[in-house]
Design an enzyme around this catalytic site. Structure first.
Site: not given
Length: 373
Positions: A236, A262
């Protein structure tokens, strides 16, 4: 012994391309888990004998990254990875043939959901201080009492892998792992725990009140729970953050598109060195995290993964994920507060990555011990 990795041949390359295409259209609904599992995601790392694809850990991580990248989902890939590494891996290593038939095969096929329940209210990362206990009675069955919290997949899980204390004294020999089906009398599942990050991944608490479990539901041996825990944590910690690589890749592409489109003061944001430097730092974090995680996956495929390397991977990837996300608000400015940019949600995911599977401080401790410190 686990399998050796099979080559990432043309068939896997074709599969991954098809999976990417599918993931890009995957709806975020209650059926998404089953649909992802039906593509073969959950069985990739498992060997052929119990029904896996035997594709290896690197392939599984590539698929988890692709899933998050193409879908833009964070919680679902995380929750599926939690099952793969903390439930399926222990079943592969310690499960009997009967347990694998009853639990592992449905988990890999998407017909069932699994949850690993170790954390308690007062123990946190100190899992060896857990208070949930199991007592064996004369009829050969066990009675579990206690409580767990922050159980990933808890609200939907069909089977829980629960750690309980079965003996006093040494914590290493006093823990036992139990497989507990959802409908077991005495098992009570709490409400979904509200959280700021990992949208789509559900957490819950569990209460065990004289929860009766048969002796056949032990995973491993009595007193062998520490080995089960360490096995789950080894995989994990190494691979739970594979989906974040996809989230970072997607966020970087979108940020580049934003600054190129932008304009400020008559020119694109991308023309300013401060903006370009932020994007380069983000690219560096993503590249570094990828290099470490996939090198770790190749170690696992070569049966040489150790706890120090797993902790190093968890620590490094979570650190780079946080560095990456800290750049986002200043790229978007006030637009970072708008949900459509995803900047704040991703930042919350990054903060969370420092704590699950053991805190960053815990990973530091493990790594330091490996260095002889």
């Amino acid at each position: 012994m686990r399998h050796q990795q099979i080559p990432q041949d043309e068939s896997f390359t074709e599969w991954l391309a098809g999976f990417r295409s599918w993931a890009g259209k995957c709806p975020d609904d209650e059926d998404a888990w089953r649909r992802a599992a039906s593509q073969g995601l959950l069985s990739l790392a498992a060997p052929e004998a119990p029904g896996g694809a035997n594709a290896g850990y690197e392939s599984a991580c590539l698929a988890l990254e692709a899933f998050a990248d193409e879908s833009g989902l964070s919680g679902l890939p995380f929750a599926m990875a939690a099952q793969m590494w903390a439930c399926q891996e222990p079943l592969l290593e310690f499960g009997t043939k009967d347990q694998q038939d009853r639990y592992l095969n449905p988990l890999m096929a998407g017909g069932a959901v699994g949850a690993f329940a170790a954390t308690e209210y007062d123990s946190g990362s100190d899992l060896l201080s857990l208070r949930t206990h199991a007592d064996r009675h004369s009829d050969g069955r066990w009675r579990l009492n206690g409580a767990k919290t922050f159980v990933t997949n808890g609200p939907a899980a069909d089977v829980f892998l629960i750690l309980a204390r079965t003996a006093d004294g040494s914590a290493i020999s006093g823990l036992t792992a139990f497989l507990v089906p959802r409908d077991t009398p005495g098992l009570h599942i709490g409400n979904v725990i509200d959280k700021a990050g990992l949208a789509g991944a559900q957490l819950a608490s569990l209460h065990l009140d004289n929860c009766v479990v048969a002796d056949t539901e032990l995973l491993g041996s009595t007193g062998g729970g520490f080995a089960v825990l360490m096995h789950a944590m080894r995989y994990e910690r190494a691979f739970i953050l594979a989906p974040t690589l996809g989230l970072m890749a997607r966020a970087l592409r979108e940020a580049i598109e934003h600054v190129q489109s932008r304009n400020q003061f008559g020119q694109p944001l991308a023309a300013y060195d401060t903006i370009r430097q932020r994007l380069v730092r983000m690219h560096l974090s993503l590249t570094s995290a990828r290099e470490v995680l996939y090198a770790t996956a190749r170690q696992a495929d070569g049966s040489s993964l150790n706890h120090g390397r797993s902790s190093l991977t968890k620590l490094h990837v979570s650190t780079e994920f946080n560095r990456f996300c800290q750049e986002l608000p200043d790229l978007y400015g006030g637009y970072a507060l708008l949900p459509e940019t995803g900047a704040i949600a991703l930042l919350a995911d990054a903060v969370a990555s420092r704590y699950y599977s053991g805190t960053s401080d815990m990973q530091m401790k493990i790594i330091a011990e490996g260095l002889g410190l």
